[in-house]
Design a protein around this motif. Structure first.
Motif: not given
Ligand code: SF4
Ligand code: 13P
Length: 305
Positions: A25-27, A60-62, A85-89, A113-115, A171-174, A199-201, A259-264
């Motif tokens: 959903n973030y693509q 999506g991410v890795h 990737g996902c910095p939180m993972a 699952v973000n791992s 935590f999720c940096p975004t 809930p990542e907020c 904005i999640c730079p990885n998702m974009k």
């Molecule tokens: Fe990871 Fe946050 Fe991006 Fe989701 S939004 S992929 S948790 S960095």
């Protein structure tokens, strides 16, 4: 090649390769537009597990492509951008978690699952933002350790007061870029608007929320609420479908930073190239895949509504 030609070529290759195109959903809008299925982490992992196609292309991410490969080892799983990737993972690694596990014998480890796959492999059960409360309620014992998201864990701790929920400091940096003042201002500027948040907020954001849910939960809530204005506490990619499905409602992003730079990272060009070359294959080694699958299977066995 212009956009139309590219989309045509992607559709053609998807058919030729017998491939299913999944998009989180973030693509980017243009990726969501062309996907066979868009969804949250839970929904997409179920789709990946159930498809009879030969190939799953995961926009999506890795960790998402890894989960698809864990659940469907016979399928070829393609991640169009290997660097997404996902910095939180990456905030929890298997070695550190294995050490922690030794210190707390018998305490179930509930891993978001973000791992990475090797972190899942040493966890007892996985969860997503859509089922974390149910998963934690389902595990044995009074204490659990949730990894890697401290915010999701603190949210769950409030919902499941009968358990001692402890957490890893990830935590999720975004989502962390959203400030309480921004939410307060959006509420003041839009009287009567409801605030729905992921809930990542951080807890100081969630205390202002009228509804807390996964990204797909947001689509359901937006459809059924009578509110005409909704403030969004998650990544801006969610707006594409929210606006499309609810033309009579207004969706307000309280911050430009969501904005999640990885998702974009993934573009139509990347998607096309990955289908042409079929090189970006994500495959999890069997010795990691089997224990990681056990943790995902336990999650999928937890009854949904
Ligand atoms: Fe990871 Fe946050 Fe991006 Fe989701 S939004 S992929 S948790 S960095
Ligand atoms: P969900 O789509 O599962 O709510 O997860 C959000 C997320 O951060 C994915 O990276």
């Amino acid at each position: 090649m212009n956009k139309e030609e590219m989309v045509k070529e992607i559709r053609c290759l998807l058919k030729e390769r017998n491939a299913l195109l999944l998009a989180h959903n973030y693509q980017r809008d243009e990726i969501q537009e062309i996907a066979d299925i868009t969804g949250d982490s839970l929904g997409l992992s179920i789709e990946a597990a159930n498809t009879d196609k030969d190939v799953v292309v995961f926009c999506g991410v890795h960790f998402m492509a890894e989960s698809a490969s864990i659940l469907s080892p016979d399928k070829t799983v393609i991640l169009p951008r290997m660097d997404a990737g996902c910095p939180m993972a990456d905030m929890v690694d298997a070695e550190a978690l294995a050490e922690k596990k030794k210190e707390i014998p018998g305490v179930p480890i509930v891993t978001y699952v973000n791992s990475t796959a090797d972190v899942k492999a040493i966890s007892d059960i996985c969860c997503t933002s859509a089922n974390a409360v149910k998963v934690v309620r389902s595990v044995d014992g009074d204490t659990v350790l949730m990894t890697p998201d401290k915010n999701l864990a603190q949210y769950v701790a409030k919902q499941v007061p009968e358990k001692n929920v402890t957490w890893w400091e990830g935590f999720c940096p975004t989502h962390h870029l959203l400030m309480p003042e921004e939410v307060i201002k959006a509420k003041e500027d839009n009287p009567g608007a409801l605030f729905m948040a992921h809930p990542e907020c951080a807890p100081e954001i969630l205390e202002h929320a009228d509804h807390i849910c996964s990204t797909s939960g947001m689509y359901e809530f937006a459809k059924k609420t009578d509110a005409k204005k909704i403030i969004i506490g998650t990544e801006m990619g969610i707006l594409y479908r929210l606006r499309k499905e609810n033309p009579d409602k207004e969706f307000i992003l309280p911050s430009d930073c969501l904005i999640c730079p990885n998702m974009k990272l993934t573009t139509l060009e990347d998607l096309l190239e990955s289908l042409q070359t079929m090189e970006n294959v994500v495959k999890v080694p069997e010795e990691i895949r089997l224990p990681a699958k056990a943790a995902l299977d336990r999650m999928l066995a937890v009854p949904r509504d």
